[in-house]
Every structure is written in C-alpha cells, then in structure tokens.
Motif scaffolding. Structure first.
Motif, PDB file in Angstrom:
ATOM      1  N   GLU A   2      -3.676  30.361  31.738  1.00 16.43           N
ATOM      2  CA  GLU A   2      -2.338  29.619  30.182  1.00 16.43           C
ATOM      3  C   GLU A   2      -1.350  30.105  30.454  1.00 16.43           C
ATOM      4  OE1 GLU A   2      -3.588  29.347  25.885  1.00 16.43           O
ATOM      5  OE2 GLU A   2      -5.633  29.147  26.864  1.00 16.43           O
ATOM      6  N   GLN A   3      -0.262  29.078  29.438  1.00 14.38           N
ATOM      7  CA  GLN A   3       1.112  29.989  29.649  1.00 14.38           C
ATOM      8  C   GLN A   3       1.261  30.541  28.338  1.00 14.38           C
ATOM      9  OE1 GLN A   3       2.444  28.884  32.360  1.00 14.38           O
ATOM     10  NE2 GLN A   3       4.081  27.517  31.034  1.00 14.38           N
ATOM     11  N   LEU A   4       0.040  30.953  27.535  1.00 11.97           N
ATOM     12  CA  LEU A   4       0.200  31.363  26.205  1.00 11.97           C
ATOM     13  C   LEU A   4      -0.108  32.535  26.789  1.00 11.97           C
ATOM     14  CD1 LEU A   4       0.766  31.989  23.032  1.00 11.97           C
ATOM     15  CD2 LEU A   4      -1.859  31.416  22.859  1.00 11.97           C
ATOM     16  N   GLU A   5      -1.885  33.164  27.592  1.00 11.91           N
ATOM     17  CA  GLU A   5      -1.523  33.987  28.188  1.00 11.91           C
ATOM     18  C   GLU A   5       0.019  34.689  29.011  1.00 11.91           C
ATOM     19  OE1 GLU A   5      -5.023  32.920  30.235  1.00 11.91           O
ATOM     20  OE2 GLU A   5      -6.460  33.665  28.678  1.00 11.91           O
ATOM     21  N   ARG A   6      -0.169  34.239  29.429  1.00  9.82           N
ATOM     22  CA  ARG A   6       1.091  34.964  30.452  1.00  9.82           C
ATOM     23  C   ARG A   6       2.880  35.220  30.052  1.00  9.82           C
ATOM     24  NH1 ARG A   6       0.854  32.894  36.842  1.00  9.82           N
ATOM     25  NH2 ARG A   6      -0.866  31.053  36.047  1.00  9.82           N
ATOM     26  N   LEU A   7       2.473  34.354  28.351  1.00  6.74           N
ATOM     27  CA  LEU A   7       3.638  35.041  27.910  1.00  6.74           C
ATOM     28  C   LEU A   7       2.930  36.260  27.570  1.00  6.74           C
ATOM     29  CD1 LEU A   7       6.419  33.907  26.441  1.00  6.74           C
ATOM     30  CD2 LEU A   7       4.877  32.522  24.749  1.00  6.74           C
ATOM     31  N   LYS A   8       2.281  36.155  26.534  1.00 10.35           N
ATOM     32  CA  LYS A   8       1.658  37.741  25.689  1.00 10.35           C
ATOM     33  C   LYS A   8       1.913  38.466  26.882  1.00 10.35           C
ATOM     34  CE  LYS A   8      -1.638  36.912  22.553  1.00 10.35           C
ATOM     35  NZ  LYS A   8      -2.756  36.604  21.992  1.00 10.35           N
ATOM     36  N   LEU A  24       3.805  32.016  19.478  1.00  8.24           N
ATOM     37  CA  LEU A  24       4.440  31.648  20.272  1.00  8.24           C
ATOM     38  C   LEU A  24       4.150  30.399  21.117  1.00  8.24           C
ATOM     39  CD1 LEU A  24       2.648  35.754  21.574  1.00  8.24           C
ATOM     40  CD2 LEU A  24       5.326  34.734  21.069  1.00  8.24           C
ATOM     41  N   ASN A  25       2.835  29.955  20.721  1.00  5.26           N
ATOM     42  CA  ASN A  25       2.747  28.454  21.098  1.00  5.26           C
ATOM     43  C   ASN A  25       3.804  27.629  21.040  1.00  5.26           C
ATOM     44  OD1 ASN A  25      -0.020  28.323  22.531  1.00  5.26           O
ATOM     45  ND2 ASN A  25      -0.571  29.071  20.644  1.00  5.26           N
ATOM     46  N   LEU A  26       4.827  27.830  19.250  1.00  5.08           N
ATOM     47  CA  LEU A  26       5.825  26.699  19.349  1.00  5.08           C
ATOM     48  C   LEU A  26       7.176  27.834  20.068  1.00  5.08           C
ATOM     49  CD1 LEU A  26       5.950  27.324  15.284  1.00  5.08           C
ATOM     50  CD2 LEU A  26       5.899  25.060  15.644  1.00  5.08           C
ATOM     51  N   GLN A  52       9.316  27.832  31.693  1.00  3.29           N
ATOM     52  CA  GLN A  52       8.708  27.950  30.896  1.00  3.29           C
ATOM     53  C   GLN A  52       8.752  29.098  29.771  1.00  3.29           C
ATOM     54  OE1 GLN A  52       5.318  25.355  29.704  1.00  3.29           O
ATOM     55  NE2 GLN A  52       5.856  25.350  27.695  1.00  3.29           N
ATOM     56  N   ILE A  53       8.166  29.837  30.284  1.00  2.00           N
ATOM     57  CA  ILE A  53       7.642  31.097  29.872  1.00  2.00           C
ATOM     58  C   ILE A  53       8.642  32.075  29.534  1.00  2.00           C
ATOM     59  CG2 ILE A  53       6.595  33.555  30.156  1.00  2.00           C
ATOM     60  CD1 ILE A  53       4.837  31.241  31.432  1.00  2.00           C
ATOM     61  N   ASP A  54      10.028  32.144  30.866  1.00  2.00           N
ATOM     62  CA  ASP A  54      11.335  32.349  30.283  1.00  2.00           C
ATOM     63  C   ASP A  54      11.893  32.164  29.701  1.00  2.00           C
ATOM     64  OD1 ASP A  54      10.366  34.388  33.176  1.00  2.00           O
ATOM     65  OD2 ASP A  54      11.709  33.379  34.121  1.00  2.00           O
ATOM     66  N   LEU A  55      11.551  31.021  29.214  1.00  2.00           N
ATOM     67  CA  LEU A  55      12.961  30.886  28.479  1.00  2.00           C
ATOM     68  C   LEU A  55      12.158  31.168  26.520  1.00  2.00           C
ATOM     69  CD1 LEU A  55      15.561  29.030  27.605  1.00  2.00           C
ATOM     70  CD2 LEU A  55      13.997  26.676  27.954  1.00  2.00           C
ATOM     71  N   ALA A  56      11.003  30.686  26.551  1.00  4.87           N
ATOM     72  CA  ALA A  56      10.273  30.909  25.203  1.00  4.87           C
ATOM     73  C   ALA A  56      10.020  32.909  25.639  1.00  4.87           C
ATOM     74  CB  ALA A  56       9.074  30.620  25.653  1.00  4.87           C
ATOM     75  N   ILE A  57      10.154  33.156  25.916  1.00  3.93           N
ATOM     76  CA  ILE A  57      10.704  34.879  26.109  1.00  3.93           C
ATOM     77  C   ILE A  57      12.132  34.579  24.731  1.00  3.93           C
ATOM     78  CG2 ILE A  57      11.481  37.369  26.874  1.00  3.93           C
ATOM     79  CD1 ILE A  57       8.762  36.183  28.932  1.00  3.93           C
ATOM     80  N   VAL A  58      13.502  34.039  26.002  1.00  6.71           N
ATOM     81  CA  VAL A  58      14.282  34.063  25.198  1.00  6.71           C
ATOM     82  C   VAL A  58      14.524  33.870  23.302  1.00  6.71           C
ATOM     83  CG1 VAL A  58      16.610  32.811  25.491  1.00  6.71           C
ATOM     84  CG2 VAL A  58      15.746  33.592  27.192  1.00  6.71           C
ATOM     85  N   TYR A  59      13.579  33.127  23.737  1.00  8.97           N
ATOM     86  CA  TYR A  59      13.745  32.414  22.189  1.00  8.97           C
ATOM     87  C   TYR A  59      13.339  33.351  21.577  1.00  8.97           C
ATOM     88  CZ  TYR A  59      14.289  27.442  23.430  1.00  8.97           C
ATOM     89  OH  TYR A  59      15.573  26.474  24.366  1.00  8.97           O
TER      90      TYR A  59
END
Length: 100
Positions: A2-8, A24-26, A52-59
């Motif tokens: 899932e996205q959260l795991e990928r982001l982490k 991270l979910n926010l 989406q993950i890349d943009l979440a990393i920017v945030y």
C-alpha cells in the motif's frame, strides 16, 4: 504494497514504526487531493501512485519550513521550490482532463 508502506520505505522509516503514520497518511491525502484538483479527475489513476508518494515526500520534507525559499548556515545553502517540482508536475499533467 500500500501507499503508506511505499512512502515509509522511500523515507527510510521502518515499517514497524507507526509513530508517524497519521502524519504520513495526511500527506498522502493532501497529495492526492492536490493531484485530483490539478487533473480534474474523480479518482487517482494507478499510473500516478508513484507521483502521489513523491509529492507526499515533498510535503514531508517541507514540514516546519513551509514557505522558505533559501537558507544558509555553516557553509550549507538550501532553497526550496514553492510549487510542485517539475518532474512530478509533468506526470500529473499527462493524466489531466478538461474540467467539466
């Protein structure tokens, strides 16, 4: 996965560490909302999952320093893009539809 795991994984956060999951979910939700607004779509296509993950990393990386355009300290100079980085924006634009 899932996205959260990928982001982490991309952030180097252990999958067992749940202390930042809410934050991270926010960021994942915020990045999805931004992308849906820019593409005029109702659902995010799977082709934009990595964006989406890349943009979440920017945030995530901008937390606490929002709006900072440059910073110099101890010979290290930092500056941040105010907008979405060009490489991410290019992918978002590829999925863009005309507004209805």
């Amino acid at each position: 996965m899932e996205q959260l795991e990928r982001l982490k994984i991309k952030l180097g956060i252990s999958l067992e560490d749940v202390t930042q999951d809410e934050l991270l979910n926010l960021y994942l939700e915020d990045s999805k909302d931004t992308m849906l607004e820019l593409t005029h779509l109702k659902e995010l296509p799977t082709s934009l999952n990595s964006s989406q993950i890349d943009l979440a990393i920017v945030y995530y990386n901008k937390q606490g320093i929002e709006g900072q355009t440059s910073h110099s300290e101890g010979g290290i100079s930092r500056s941040f893009e105010e907008d979405i980085p060009k490489d991410i924006m290019k992918k978002i634009r590829s999925a863009r539809r005309l507004p209805r």
